[in-house]
Design an enzyme around this catalytic site. Structure first.
Site, mmCIF file in Angstrom:
data_model
loop_
_atom_site.group_PDB
_atom_site.id
_atom_site.type_symbol
_atom_site.label_atom_id
_atom_site.label_comp_id
_atom_site.label_asym_id
_atom_site.label_seq_id
_atom_site.Cartn_x
_atom_site.Cartn_y
_atom_site.Cartn_z
ATOM 1 N N GLU A 95 0.828 -1.205 0.000
ATOM 2 C CA GLU A 95 0.000 0.000 0.000
ATOM 3 C C GLU A 95 0.857 1.247 0.000
ATOM 4 O OE1 GLU A 95 -2.376 -0.878 3.423
ATOM 5 O OE2 GLU A 95 -3.945 -1.759 2.219
ATOM 6 N N CYS A 108 3.601 8.510 0.616
ATOM 7 C CA CYS A 108 4.153 7.581 1.599
ATOM 8 C C CYS A 108 4.242 6.213 0.914
ATOM 9 C CB CYS A 108 3.232 7.516 2.812
ATOM 10 S SG CYS A 108 3.697 6.213 3.948
ATOM 11 N N CYS A 115 6.779 -7.327 6.856
ATOM 12 C CA CYS A 115 7.953 -6.848 7.607
ATOM 13 C C CYS A 115 8.377 -7.911 8.595
ATOM 14 C CB CYS A 115 7.621 -5.549 8.339
ATOM 15 S SG CYS A 115 9.077 -4.795 9.106
ATOM 16 N N CYS A 119 7.254 -5.105 15.360
ATOM 17 C CA CYS A 119 6.875 -4.045 16.303
ATOM 18 C C CYS A 119 5.447 -4.344 16.775
ATOM 19 C CB CYS A 119 6.949 -2.670 15.639
ATOM 20 S SG CYS A 119 8.602 -2.294 15.039
ATOM 21 N N CYS A 122 2.154 -2.543 15.367
ATOM 22 C CA CYS A 122 2.071 -2.316 13.925
ATOM 23 C C CYS A 122 1.331 -3.444 13.205
ATOM 24 C CB CYS A 122 3.483 -2.191 13.375
ATOM 25 S SG CYS A 122 3.550 -2.145 11.585
ATOM 26 N N CYS A 340 -2.525 6.078 10.782
ATOM 27 C CA CYS A 340 -1.559 5.370 11.617
ATOM 28 C C CYS A 340 -2.002 3.952 11.938
ATOM 29 C CB CYS A 340 -1.391 6.092 12.941
ATOM 30 S SG CYS A 340 -0.734 7.709 12.779
#
Ligand code: SF4
Length: 355
Positions: A95, A108, A115, A119, A122, A340
């Protein structure tokens, strides 16, 4: 007849292309023309290369393909934010987001599919890392957003942040290649100071960037300047604790003389007390820096909740009393899950870095 294994033409440098054309008995300058079509004009197929003869285009089609991304789904938020679900050549999806403000239009972009860094706050961490993006896949995300900025806002793209899916410093060579193309006159010709790479902070890679003399901005997802809390939020901190991160940032500043931005989310009951605010202020003294305090959007019913307004104000007061610039960033695109933590991307996709 033996079938030719077609290669992705954008994996070739201009020098590689020149060599190819010479081998085929063609003139070397064709390489420059084709290169311009591929990068500067971002063409998706050979037939549109109008200054290249039909026979040469057919020859290119015989040997090469153009692995262009496709925007599979585009969502528009009420606040103007646009989220692209981008399909890659192997059908994987990442995305990217266009964030408009009165002064800027920011892209962005993602650097990895998923990933590996886990974290805890996230959404991307839940996807696990599938693969790195190629340089052209990163570049194409920027081009798609540049086109959307012109189509929907009649304004140019002004800034790029690597804050989407993935850790850019774990895909360093492709990210650097993409930035080289974005900033080159053969590509988009954007100034490096308009680009910000945001990382969890991998000390040896921060030092490498400093040694490589990169000209873009650096942002660190800090979220806590106390090891115990930061390790709880970001397991990478166990491997590279704050002392090591701070030391690499000193090295960065000595070499580049560029300040750094700390991205910081304040969570209720996790880092919303004075002790954490004071630790952050102390960390900020290591090198010239500023802080972006970012609003958090819960990704589910989990333990992470946005801190109170009073806690945010307390942070700002403590930072400012010590001469540190602190900006509170509102989240954008919440209604389309582009804010976020909602992207299945990195948590920090807020109003974004302003250095
Ligand atoms: S915050 Fe960034 S580094 Fe951490 S898991 Fe999410 S995408 Fe990876």
């Amino acid at each position: 007849m033996e079938e030719i294994q077609k290669r992705d033409i954008r994996k070739l440098s201009q020098a590689d292309l020149e060599e190819f054309f010479l081998e085929q008995g063609e003139k070397k300058f064709r390489a420059k023309q084709v290169y311009e079509w591929l990068w500067n004009k971002s063409l998706k197929n050979f037939d549109e290369m109008t200054n290249i003869s039909l026979s040469t285009r057919e020859m290119l089609k015989k040997y090469f393909i153009i692995n262009h991304i496709q925007v599979d789904l585009m969502q528009h938020s009420q606040d103007g934010t646009i989220k692209n679900a981008v399909k890659l050549f192997d059908d994987k999806i990442v995305e990217s987001v266009l964030i408009p403000t009165s002064k800027r239009i920011t892209a962005c972009v993602s650097s990895q599919v998923g990933c590996s860094l886990d974290c805890n706050f996230c959404a991307t961490a839940r996807l696990k890392r599938m693969r790195n993006l190629n340089a052209d896949e990163i570049y194409d995300q920027v081009v798609a957003i540049k086109d959307e900025a012109e189509t929907y806002f009649k304004r140019p793209l002004t800034n790029i942040v690597f804050m989407g899916m993935g850790e850019p410093l774990l895909n360093y060579s492709n990210v650097i290649d993409a930035i080289d193309k974005i900033t080159s006159s053969d590509g988009l010709g954007m100034a490096p100071r308009r680009i910000t790479l945001s990382t969890v902070g991998i000390p040896k890679m921060i030092k490498k960037m400093a040694d490589d003399g990169v000209k873009f901005n650096l942002a660190i997802s800090l979220h806590s300047a106390i090891n115990e809390t930061r390790s709880r939020l970001m397991p990478i901190n166990d491997k590279s604790p704050l002392e090591e991160l701070g030391e690499s940032l000193r090295y960065w500043y000595e070499k580049t003389k560029r300040k750094v931005t700390y991205e910081y989310v304040i969570w209720d009951g996790i880092n919303d007390d004075e002790q954490h605010a004071r630790a952050l202020a102390k960390f900020c003294k290591i090198i010239p820096s500023k802080v972006n305090i970012i609003q958090y959007n819960p990704i589910d019913e989990g333990e992470f909740r946005q801190a109170s307004k009073a806690a945010v104000e307390m942070y700002v007061r403590i930072l400012e009393s010590q001469g540190i610039i602190a900006k509170v960033r509102k989240s954008r695109g919440q209604d389309i899950d582009a804010a976020c933590g909602q992207l299945a991307n990195k948590n920090e996709v807020a109003e974004l870095v302003k250095i």
